[in-house]
Write a protein that holds these residues in place. Structure first.
Motif, mmCIF file in Angstrom:
data_model
loop_
_atom_site.group_PDB
_atom_site.id
_atom_site.type_symbol
_atom_site.label_atom_id
_atom_site.label_comp_id
_atom_site.label_asym_id
_atom_site.label_seq_id
_atom_site.Cartn_x
_atom_site.Cartn_y
_atom_site.Cartn_z
ATOM 1 N N LYS A 224 26.451 -53.151 -23.825
ATOM 2 C CA LYS A 224 26.385 -52.427 -25.086
ATOM 3 C C LYS A 224 26.593 -53.376 -26.266
ATOM 4 N N ALA B 110 22.773 -46.136 -27.541
ATOM 5 C CA ALA B 110 23.940 -46.043 -26.672
ATOM 6 C C ALA B 110 24.566 -44.650 -26.681
ATOM 7 N N HIS C 44 25.747 -46.670 -16.111
ATOM 8 C CA HIS C 44 25.784 -46.073 -17.441
ATOM 9 C C HIS C 44 25.209 -44.652 -17.435
ATOM 10 N N LEU D 27 22.465 -49.655 -25.984
ATOM 11 C CA LEU D 27 22.632 -50.022 -24.584
ATOM 12 C C LEU D 27 21.428 -50.872 -24.224
#
Length: 283
Positions: free
Chosen positions: A51, A76, A168, A215
């Motif tokens: 990130k 993100a 993630h 991200l």
């Protein structure tokens, strides 16, 4: 040789395609105004996700020598927003460098990153029409490989990116068309995509400014520096020309960000001409 023809998407004064070059020059030349907060290597034939907060800078580097990297990027905070390679090709070019941006998909349509520095910007166009940092092609994947060779191979860029984003909360369906960093490509006289050996040297880099919270994910391509053919009658295993890639993330001093704001989503209201009737309690 074809005659030059103007691009379809033209920049007009005050339009979103205009870039404040003075600001990005200041970022590029920040020197002591930036602090390295994270640094890591992505080993050969693997992927990694990380990130980057808005207003930070990150670099993809070649710590040992030439190597191609396949890059994906999402918002993100909302991974439905991700890089739109096709529209970026139209707005910026099929190959990108300093001051170019990677744009997000609909209905968001805003710059996710702006390229602030490119150690290979001087490469230009070679004798075959090859250029660097490619948006023409996409990631190698095990599905096409199986179709072409009949064999399973689990370390294509699509697979590397899939494994990288699983922690993630993303899946294979979130992996999308890539920016091929350090990759030299073009179209031949038959209008077919070609790839050439990567010209990067040890210490080369491509640097990005994060316009929103990001991200990111990067795959070290199993083709390495692409100096050996992976398919066809002369195909070879390019393991000997595979090298790691590096990532560096920098925090910028607040003074450097003066006057900058994270870009808003596209202004279009998204109704697409549909009339939405008022609810009973609004009448």
């Amino acid at each position: 040789m074809y005659k030059d023809y103007p691009a379809a998407y033209q920049v007009s004064k005050g339009a979103a395609l205009q870039v404040d070059k003075a600001f990005y020059d200041r970022v590029r030349e920040s020197g002591a105004g930036r602090t390295l907060i994270e640094q890591f290597e992505v080993p050969i034939r693997t992927g990694r996700a990380w990130k980057v907060p808005a207003g930070h800078v990150f670099r993809v580097t070649t710590p040992i020598g030439p190597q191609v990297g396949d890059f994906n990027v999402w918002n993100a905070n909302d991974p439905r927003e991700r890089m739109w390679a096709a529209r970026t090709r139209q707005l910026q070019g099929a190959h990108v460098s300093t001051y170019d941006r990677l744009w997000s998909n609909l209905p968001f349509l805003r710059p996710m990153v702006t390229i602030t520095d490119d150690s290979l910007a001087g490469y230009g166009i070679d004798e075959h029409g090859g250029r660097l940092h490619d948006l023409l092609g996409t990631r190698c994947d095990p599905y096409v490989n199986k179709m072409l060779t009949g064999e399973d191979f689990h370390h294509h860029c699509h697979s590397n990116l899939t494994r990288a984003v699983l922690p993630h909360g993303l899946t294979e369906f979130d992996v999308h068309d890539v920016l091929n960093i350090f990759q030299c490509t073009g179209l031949n006289h038959d209008d077919m995509y070609f790839m050439k050996a990567c010209p990067a040297k040890q210490g080369d880099y491509l640097e990005f400014f994060a316009e929103i919270d990001l991200l990111c994910a990067l795959s070290t391509c199993p083709g390495g520096d692409l100096s050996l053919p992976m398919w066809g009658p002369d195909a070879q295993d390019p393991l000997t020309v595979c090298r790691p890639l590096g990532v560096e993330i920098y925090r910028l001093d607040e003074a450097l960000l003066e006057g900058w704001r994270s870009p808003a989503r596209a202004a279009y209201n998204g109704n697409h001409g549909l009339l939405i009737p008022k609810a009973e309690w609004e009448k």
